[in-house]
Write a protein that holds these residues in place. Structure first.
Motif, PDB file in Angstrom:
ATOM      1  N   ALA A  20     -16.295 -32.875  45.912  1.00  6.50           N
ATOM      2  CA  ALA A  20     -16.301 -34.514  45.624  1.00  6.50           C
ATOM      3  C   ALA A  20     -15.069 -34.899  45.375  1.00  6.50           C
ATOM      4  N   VAL A  21     -14.945 -34.470  44.146  1.00  7.22           N
ATOM      5  CA  VAL A  21     -13.473 -35.050  43.162  1.00  7.22           C
ATOM      6  C   VAL A  21     -12.339 -35.902  43.687  1.00  7.22           C
ATOM      7  N   GLU A  22     -12.122 -34.469  45.054  1.00  2.00           N
ATOM      8  CA  GLU A  22     -11.177 -34.768  46.365  1.00  2.00           C
ATOM      9  C   GLU A  22     -11.622 -35.937  47.118  1.00  2.00           C
ATOM     10  N   ARG A  23     -12.349 -35.479  47.538  1.00  2.00           N
ATOM     11  CA  ARG A  23     -13.189 -36.683  48.846  1.00  2.00           C
ATOM     12  C   ARG A  23     -12.700 -38.436  48.168  1.00  2.00           C
ATOM     13  N   ILE A  24     -13.452 -37.969  46.339  1.00  2.00           N
ATOM     14  CA  ILE A  24     -13.212 -39.369  46.533  1.00  2.00           C
ATOM     15  C   ILE A  24     -12.280 -39.951  46.056  1.00  2.00           C
ATOM     16  N   THR A  25     -11.211 -39.384  45.649  1.00  2.00           N
ATOM     17  CA  THR A  25      -9.635 -39.433  44.894  1.00  2.00           C
ATOM     18  C   THR A  25      -9.207 -40.243  45.938  1.00  2.00           C
ATOM     19  N   GLU A  26      -9.452 -39.164  47.225  1.00  2.00           N
ATOM     20  CA  GLU A  26      -8.994 -39.607  48.728  1.00  2.00           C
ATOM     21  C   GLU A  26      -9.114 -41.159  49.082  1.00  2.00           C
ATOM     22  N   ALA A  27     -10.644 -40.680  49.690  1.00  2.00           N
ATOM     23  CA  ALA A  27     -11.476 -42.289  49.698  1.00  2.00           C
ATOM     24  C   ALA A  27     -10.683 -43.542  48.500  1.00  2.00           C
ATOM     25  N   ASP A  79     -10.022 -56.693  45.536  1.00  2.00           N
ATOM     26  CA  ASP A  79     -10.464 -57.092  46.605  1.00  2.00           C
ATOM     27  C   ASP A  79     -12.003 -56.686  47.875  1.00  2.00           C
ATOM     28  N   ARG A  80     -12.759 -57.715  47.272  1.00  2.00           N
ATOM     29  CA  ARG A  80     -14.001 -57.629  48.053  1.00  2.00           C
ATOM     30  C   ARG A  80     -14.340 -56.384  48.796  1.00  2.00           C
ATOM     31  N   GLU A  81     -13.406 -56.865  50.301  1.00  2.00           N
ATOM     32  CA  GLU A  81     -13.605 -55.576  51.498  1.00  2.00           C
ATOM     33  C   GLU A  81     -12.999 -53.777  50.662  1.00  2.00           C
ATOM     34  N   VAL A  82     -12.110 -54.252  50.069  1.00  2.00           N
ATOM     35  CA  VAL A  82     -12.293 -52.888  48.906  1.00  2.00           C
ATOM     36  C   VAL A  82     -13.216 -52.413  48.651  1.00  2.00           C
ATOM     37  N   GLN A  83     -13.747 -53.088  47.866  1.00  2.00           N
ATOM     38  CA  GLN A  83     -15.317 -52.630  46.577  1.00  2.00           C
ATOM     39  C   GLN A  83     -15.888 -52.585  48.095  1.00  2.00           C
ATOM     40  N   LYS A  84     -16.909 -53.133  48.940  1.00  2.00           N
ATOM     41  CA  LYS A  84     -17.514 -52.464  49.939  1.00  2.00           C
ATOM     42  C   LYS A  84     -17.035 -51.640  50.776  1.00  2.00           C
ATOM     43  N   GLY A  85     -15.314 -51.384  51.278  1.00  2.00           N
ATOM     44  CA  GLY A  85     -15.897 -49.992  52.068  1.00  2.00           C
ATOM     45  C   GLY A  85     -15.537 -48.490  50.455  1.00  2.00           C
ATOM     46  N   GLN A  88     -20.193 -47.266  50.057  1.00  2.00           N
ATOM     47  CA  GLN A  88     -20.096 -47.073  50.778  1.00  2.00           C
ATOM     48  C   GLN A  88     -19.859 -46.116  50.798  1.00  2.00           C
ATOM     49  N   GLU A  89     -18.082 -45.816  51.306  1.00  2.00           N
ATOM     50  CA  GLU A  89     -17.797 -44.560  51.279  1.00  2.00           C
ATOM     51  C   GLU A  89     -18.043 -43.139  50.400  1.00  2.00           C
ATOM     52  N   ALA A  90     -17.774 -44.140  49.132  1.00  2.00           N
ATOM     53  CA  ALA A  90     -18.237 -42.689  48.032  1.00  2.00           C
ATOM     54  C   ALA A  90     -19.768 -42.491  47.574  1.00  2.00           C
ATOM     55  N   THR A  91     -20.362 -43.626  47.978  1.00  2.00           N
ATOM     56  CA  THR A  91     -21.925 -42.547  48.453  1.00  2.00           C
ATOM     57  C   THR A  91     -22.256 -42.477  50.054  1.00  2.00           C
ATOM     58  N   ASP A  92     -21.560 -42.329  50.789  1.00  2.00           N
ATOM     59  CA  ASP A  92     -21.911 -41.713  51.681  1.00  2.00           C
ATOM     60  C   ASP A  92     -21.742 -39.783  51.651  1.00  2.00           C
TER      61      ASP A  92
END
Length: 138
Positions: A20-27, A79-85, A88-92
């Motif tokens: 989880a930490v690795e993937r969230i960091t990469e995102a 940036d709003r697009e960074v926030q939304k993207g 969403q990815e962290a939730t996923d």
């Protein structure tokens, strides 16, 4: 930029916290256009807190939750697009690692910003401009 991942015990299978930490960091790096940046990558740190069942609450009642929280300079996640993207990815990521068992509405993502100048690299307090210059070197 520290990531704090807080989970109620059992939300993720034991041992999947590292993934989880690795993937969230990469995102986070990806959404900021910093994948592979040699300055930022090692300055993203993380702490995982596993809370015992019965010690996390929603509306004053015990529940199982997941919290993804960043502490960053104010230019990150601006940036709003960074926030939304990213959100969403962290939730996923949490949802997927839970095997689809953790409800998405019990996965929380937030960012805490520091005042300009209240951030450091290598022990030196830096302004947003100084941070940007350092990051651009990576």
């Amino acid at each position: 930029m520290p990531l704090t991942l807080t989970l109620t015990e059992g939300v993720l299978p034991v041992g999947s916290e590292n993934t989880a930490v690795e993937r969230i960091t990469e995102a986070m790096l990806k959404w900021h256009g910093l994948t592979g940046n040699k300055v930022m990558t090692p300055n993203i740190t993380a702490m995982v807190h596993i809370q015992p069942k019965g010690t996390t609450f929603s509306g004053g009642k015990p529940f199982a939750g997941a919290w993804v929280e960043w502490k960053t300079p104010s230019f990150a996640f601006a940036d709003r697009e960074v926030q939304k993207g990213f959100f969403q990815e962290a939730t996923d990521i949490i949802y997927e690692l839970s095997g689809g068992k953790q409800p998405r509405d019990n996965i929380y993502v937030n960012v805490v910003h520091t005042p300009d100048g209240a951030w450091n690299l290598d022990g030196k307090a830096m302004t947003n401009e100084e941070m940007g210059q350092a990051i651009s070197q990576g």
